[in-house]
Design a protein around this motif. Sequence first.
Motif, PDB file in Angstrom:
ATOM      1  N   PHE A   7      88.240 112.694 -35.409  1.00 56.67           N
ATOM      2  CA  PHE A   7      87.073 111.655 -35.070  1.00 56.67           C
ATOM      3  C   PHE A   7      86.962 111.166 -33.491  1.00 56.67           C
ATOM      4  CE2 PHE A   7      86.014 107.009 -34.522  1.00 56.67           C
ATOM      5  CZ  PHE A   7      84.873 106.867 -35.187  1.00 56.67           C
ATOM      6  N   LEU A   8      87.745 111.115 -32.966  1.00 54.65           N
ATOM      7  CA  LEU A   8      87.582 111.008 -31.586  1.00 54.65           C
ATOM      8  C   LEU A   8      87.105 112.321 -30.656  1.00 54.65           C
ATOM      9  CD1 LEU A   8      90.900 109.088 -30.526  1.00 54.65           C
ATOM     10  CD2 LEU A   8      88.663 108.209 -30.929  1.00 54.65           C
ATOM     11  N   LYS A   9      87.436 113.417 -31.262  1.00 54.40           N
ATOM     12  CA  LYS A   9      86.752 114.615 -30.687  1.00 54.40           C
ATOM     13  C   LYS A   9      85.272 114.667 -31.072  1.00 54.40           C
ATOM     14  CE  LYS A   9      87.372 119.703 -30.474  1.00 54.40           C
ATOM     15  NZ  LYS A   9      88.214 120.765 -31.330  1.00 54.40           N
ATOM     16  N   ASN A  10      85.107 114.305 -32.047  1.00 53.03           N
ATOM     17  CA  ASN A  10      83.497 114.292 -32.580  1.00 53.03           C
ATOM     18  C   ASN A  10      82.602 113.269 -32.024  1.00 53.03           C
ATOM     19  OD1 ASN A  10      83.915 116.955 -33.574  1.00 53.03           O
ATOM     20  ND2 ASN A  10      84.652 116.124 -35.523  1.00 53.03           N
ATOM     21  N   VAL A  11      83.261 112.150 -31.659  1.00 53.97           N
ATOM     22  CA  VAL A  11      82.399 110.917 -31.462  1.00 53.97           C
ATOM     23  C   VAL A  11      82.014 111.105 -29.873  1.00 53.97           C
ATOM     24  CG1 VAL A  11      82.591 108.197 -31.142  1.00 53.97           C
ATOM     25  CG2 VAL A  11      83.522 109.449 -33.117  1.00 53.97           C
ATOM     26  N   PRO A  12      80.823 110.858 -29.648  1.00 50.00           N
ATOM     27  CA  PRO A  12      80.306 110.726 -28.341  1.00 50.00           C
ATOM     28  C   PRO A  12      80.904 109.611 -27.331  1.00 50.00           C
ATOM     29  CG  PRO A  12      78.446 110.499 -29.633  1.00 50.00           C
ATOM     30  CD  PRO A  12      79.612 110.652 -30.469  1.00 50.00           C
ATOM     31  N   ALA A  13      81.254 110.033 -26.211  1.00 48.07           N
ATOM     32  CA  ALA A  13      81.879 109.102 -25.284  1.00 48.07           C
ATOM     33  C   ALA A  13      80.700 107.865 -24.947  1.00 48.07           C
ATOM     34  CB  ALA A  13      81.961 109.605 -23.834  1.00 48.07           C
ATOM     35  N   TRP A  14      79.466 108.004 -25.097  1.00 50.24           N
ATOM     36  CA  TRP A  14      78.733 106.856 -24.916  1.00 50.24           C
ATOM     37  C   TRP A  14      78.900 105.943 -26.034  1.00 50.24           C
ATOM     38  CZ3 TRP A  14      75.240 105.700 -28.653  1.00 50.24           C
ATOM     39  CH2 TRP A  14      74.885 107.019 -29.686  1.00 50.24           C
ATOM     40  N   PHE A  15      78.989 106.452 -27.311  1.00 55.22           N
ATOM     41  CA  PHE A  15      79.351 105.461 -28.525  1.00 55.22           C
ATOM     42  C   PHE A  15      80.566 104.719 -28.385  1.00 55.22           C
ATOM     43  CE2 PHE A  15      80.703 104.846 -32.812  1.00 55.22           C
ATOM     44  CZ  PHE A  15      79.785 103.815 -33.300  1.00 55.22           C
ATOM     45  N   CYS A  17      82.023 103.847 -25.630  1.00 52.22           N
ATOM     46  CA  CYS A  17      82.041 102.796 -24.420  1.00 52.22           C
ATOM     47  C   CYS A  17      80.905 101.893 -24.823  1.00 52.22           C
ATOM     48  CB  CYS A  17      81.695 103.643 -23.303  1.00 52.22           C
ATOM     49  SG  CYS A  17      81.499 102.298 -21.723  1.00 52.22           S
ATOM     50  N   GLY A  18      79.774 102.132 -25.430  1.00 53.67           N
ATOM     51  CA  GLY A  18      78.785 101.128 -25.660  1.00 53.67           C
ATOM     52  C   GLY A  18      79.005 100.526 -26.814  1.00 53.67           C
ATOM     53  N   GLY A  19      79.751 101.061 -27.973  1.00 54.39           N
ATOM     54  CA  GLY A  19      79.630 100.664 -29.261  1.00 54.39           C
ATOM     55  C   GLY A  19      80.795 100.028 -29.600  1.00 54.39           C
ATOM     56  N   VAL A  20      81.726 100.322 -28.863  1.00 55.39           N
ATOM     57  CA  VAL A  20      83.154  99.775 -29.251  1.00 55.39           C
ATOM     58  C   VAL A  20      84.034  99.094 -28.268  1.00 55.39           C
ATOM     59  CG1 VAL A  20      85.456 100.272 -29.983  1.00 55.39           C
ATOM     60  CG2 VAL A  20      83.764 101.605 -30.706  1.00 55.39           C
ATOM     61  N   PHE A  21      84.106  99.429 -27.144  1.00 53.85           N
ATOM     62  CA  PHE A  21      84.681  98.743 -25.969  1.00 53.85           C
ATOM     63  C   PHE A  21      83.993  97.603 -25.251  1.00 53.85           C
ATOM     64  CE2 PHE A  21      86.862 103.046 -25.793  1.00 53.85           C
ATOM     65  CZ  PHE A  21      88.128 102.771 -26.293  1.00 53.85           C
ATOM     66  N   LEU A  22      82.802  97.888 -25.042  1.00 55.40           N
ATOM     67  CA  LEU A  22      81.940  96.912 -24.461  1.00 55.40           C
ATOM     68  C   LEU A  22      81.672  95.569 -25.293  1.00 55.40           C
ATOM     69  CD1 LEU A  22      80.160  96.282 -21.904  1.00 55.40           C
ATOM     70  CD2 LEU A  22      78.267  97.261 -23.043  1.00 55.40           C
TER      71      LEU A  22
END
Length: 82
Positions: A7-15, A17-22
């Motif tokens: 899952f982490l390999k296929n999820v883009p970094a922008w998602f 950062c912007g969709g979870v951590f922020l």
Amino acid sequence: MSSLAVFLKNVPAWFLCGGVFLPVTLLLLLLILHLSWKLQEVEVELSLVRDPRDTLERLTFRPPHAHTHHHTHTHLHRSAET
């Protein structure tokens, strides 16, 4: 590979950062601000209390207890008639 690694390999970094951590970071900051604001309100209320015994009544939103009765004790002393 575990499903989390895939899952982490296929999820883009922008998602991530912007969709979870922020959003999580913003929610935590808002929670901290809210609790800080409530703490300041309570400190102001506690500073207005003249008698520490009134604190419970003020914080439970009860009307203040009117202390109208006075304790007058009449002590009967033995007379010195012996």
